[in-house]
Design an enzyme around this catalytic site. Structure first.
Site, PDB file in Angstrom:
ATOM      1  N   ASN A   9       0.869  -1.178   0.000  1.00 22.60           N
ATOM      2  CA  ASN A   9       0.000   0.000   0.000  1.00 22.60           C
ATOM      3  C   ASN A   9       0.905   1.228   0.000  1.00 22.60           C
ATOM      4  O   ASN A   9       1.469   1.581   1.036  1.00 22.60           O
ATOM      5  CB  ASN A   9      -0.891  -0.046   1.251  1.00 22.60           C
ATOM      6  CG  ASN A   9      -1.690   1.227   1.443  1.00 22.60           C
ATOM      7  OD1 ASN A   9      -1.766   2.068   0.544  1.00 22.60           O
ATOM      8  ND2 ASN A   9      -2.284   1.367   2.623  1.00 22.60           N
ATOM      9  N   LYS A  11       0.178   4.270  -0.298  1.00 20.62           N
ATOM     10  CA  LYS A  11      -0.434   5.479   0.290  1.00 20.62           C
ATOM     11  C   LYS A  11      -0.137   6.686  -0.595  1.00 20.62           C
ATOM     12  O   LYS A  11      -0.047   6.540  -1.815  1.00 20.62           O
ATOM     13  CB  LYS A  11       0.066   5.666   1.729  1.00 20.62           C
ATOM     14  CG  LYS A  11      -0.098   4.400   2.567  1.00 20.62           C
ATOM     15  CD  LYS A  11       0.066   4.626   4.027  1.00 20.62           C
ATOM     16  CE  LYS A  11      -0.110   3.296   4.750  1.00 20.62           C
ATOM     17  NZ  LYS A  11      -0.129   3.432   6.194  1.00 20.62           N
ATOM     18  N   HIS A  95      -9.584   1.085   4.825  1.00 17.44           N
ATOM     19  CA  HIS A  95      -8.312   1.297   5.524  1.00 17.44           C
ATOM     20  C   HIS A  95      -8.561   2.254   6.693  1.00 17.44           C
ATOM     21  O   HIS A  95      -9.373   3.177   6.586  1.00 17.44           O
ATOM     22  CB  HIS A  95      -7.276   1.875   4.550  1.00 17.44           C
ATOM     23  CG  HIS A  95      -5.900   1.893   5.147  1.00 17.44           C
ATOM     24  ND1 HIS A  95      -5.500   2.868   6.035  1.00 17.44           N
ATOM     25  CD2 HIS A  95      -4.857   1.043   5.018  1.00 17.44           C
ATOM     26  CE1 HIS A  95      -4.254   2.597   6.409  1.00 17.44           C
ATOM     27  NE2 HIS A  95      -3.845   1.503   5.818  1.00 17.44           N
ATOM     28  N   GLU A  97      -7.018   4.685   7.753  1.00 18.23           N
ATOM     29  CA  GLU A  97      -6.844   6.111   7.442  1.00 18.23           C
ATOM     30  C   GLU A  97      -8.092   6.665   6.755  1.00 18.23           C
ATOM     31  O   GLU A  97      -8.449   7.824   6.944  1.00 18.23           O
ATOM     32  CB  GLU A  97      -5.575   6.294   6.581  1.00 18.23           C
ATOM     33  CG  GLU A  97      -4.325   6.119   7.437  1.00 18.23           C
ATOM     34  CD  GLU A  97      -3.105   5.581   6.705  1.00 18.23           C
ATOM     35  OE1 GLU A  97      -3.046   5.665   5.466  1.00 18.23           O
ATOM     36  OE2 GLU A  97      -2.199   5.064   7.392  1.00 18.23           O
ATOM     37  N   GLU A 167      -5.450  -4.826  10.612  1.00 18.44           N
ATOM     38  CA  GLU A 167      -4.453  -3.776  10.811  1.00 18.44           C
ATOM     39  C   GLU A 167      -4.757  -3.016  12.099  1.00 18.44           C
ATOM     40  O   GLU A 167      -5.600  -2.105  12.097  1.00 18.44           O
ATOM     41  CB  GLU A 167      -4.466  -2.796   9.636  1.00 18.44           C
ATOM     42  CG  GLU A 167      -4.090  -3.409   8.309  1.00 18.44           C
ATOM     43  CD  GLU A 167      -3.474  -2.395   7.361  1.00 18.44           C
ATOM     44  OE1 GLU A 167      -2.384  -2.654   6.851  1.00 18.44           O
ATOM     45  OE2 GLU A 167      -4.072  -1.320   7.160  1.00 18.44           O
ATOM     46  N   GLY A 173       2.322   2.461  10.675  1.00 18.30           N
ATOM     47  CA  GLY A 173       3.262   3.569  10.488  1.00 18.30           C
ATOM     48  C   GLY A 173       3.941   4.023  11.762  1.00 18.30           C
ATOM     49  O   GLY A 173       4.585   5.062  11.801  1.00 18.30           O
ATOM     50  N   SER A 212       3.355  -1.914  10.352  1.00 16.64           N
ATOM     51  CA  SER A 212       4.804  -1.939  10.600  1.00 16.64           C
ATOM     52  C   SER A 212       5.454  -3.293  10.312  1.00 16.64           C
ATOM     53  O   SER A 212       6.364  -3.706  11.026  1.00 16.64           O
ATOM     54  CB  SER A 212       5.117  -1.461  12.026  1.00 16.64           C
ATOM     55  OG  SER A 212       4.691  -0.120  12.193  1.00 16.64           O
TER      56      SER A 212
END
Ligand code: PGA
Length: 254
Positions: A9, A11, A95, A97, A167, A173, A212
């Site tokens: 991904n 991003k 996701h 985010e 996730e 991150g 991560s």
């Protein structure tokens, strides 16, 4: 046996030159003998060019998001049919985010799941709890709620077409990975929740771990029985790291 999938991904990263270099390095470095499906998910605007750059390679192409709508007055949206036309086989949906920064609800994510399957693509459904939710002991309840919204919107056959990615938000991150045991616990929970709908569907469901993942921790995570690959953010931007992770998922790292 569930064949592992490793998805990068990207991003909000990439450039035409940088993508060309990264994709060329993946093409060269990926051993076609590795028993793993590999995918990259660049930003929308680069998808068609990435598709051309990957022609003849086994690397799959996915989008990072998709509209729940097919067409119409939805400024800024991209439909699943459009993604298919430019060469995507998969689309990430829900996701964290998107959920937290753009307010996407469980119901919207479920509609996206349905739209992606209807277009003949594979949805990669992200679920996962925040740090606060984990500390409050509600991880399983949160993941169950996120899954239930999709179960309510689609048939078992439609759900079986998708991939789930666990996730934990606190691991994305941050450099703070879930331990293999923490991840396995939630993966087993997800498979159990799916088995309540259909044992057969649950047995074949690919459940990826994301948050991560790096070359150094991939092997331990992918060694867990219910972890069927990974959704990789930061480490997918560097070909060497990403290939090490793919290699680990293929079980060829010893
Ligand atoms: P990360 O991101 O690997 O950089 O933690 C994972 C993701 O958000 O998919």
């Amino acid at each position: 046996m569930r064949r592992p999938l490793v998805a990068g991904n990207w991003k909000l990263h990439g450039s035409r030159d940088g993508n060309a270099r990264l994709l060329a390095a993946l093409r060269t470095g990926l051993d076609p003998g590795w028993a793993v499906d590999v995918m990259v998910c660049p930003p929308f605007v680069y998808l068609a060019e990435a598709h051309a750059a990957l022609e003849g390679s086994p690397v799959l192409l996915g989008a990072q998001d998709v509209s729940a709508e097919n067409q119409g007055a939805y400024t800024g949206e991209v439909s699943a049919g459009m993604l298919r036309e430019v060469g995507c086989s998969h689309a990430i949906i829900g996701h964290s985010e998107r959920r937290t920064l753009y307010g996407e609800s469980d119901e919207l994510v479920a509609r996206k799941f349905k739209a992606v399957v209807a277009a003949g693509l594979v949805p990669v459904l992200c679920v996962g709890e925040t740090l606060q939710e984990r500390e409050a002991g509600t991880t399983h309840a949160v993941v169950q709620r996120q899954l239930d919204a999709v179960f309510a919107a689609v048939s078992i056959e439609e759900f079986a077409r998708g991939v789930v990615a666990y996730e934990p938000v606190w691991a994305i991150g941050t450099g703070r990975t879930a331990s293999p045991e923490q991840a396995q616990d939630v993966h087993a929970f997800i498979r159990h929740a799916a088995s309540m709908r259909s044992a057969r569907m649950a047995g074949g469901l690919r459940i990826l771990y994301g948050g991560s993942v790096k070359g150094t921790n991939a092997q331990a995570l992918f060694g867990m029985p219910d972890i069927d690959g990974g959704l990789i953010g930061g480490a997918s931007l560097e070909a060497g790291d990403f290939l090490t992770i793919c290699n680990a998922a293929a079980g060829t790292v010893t």
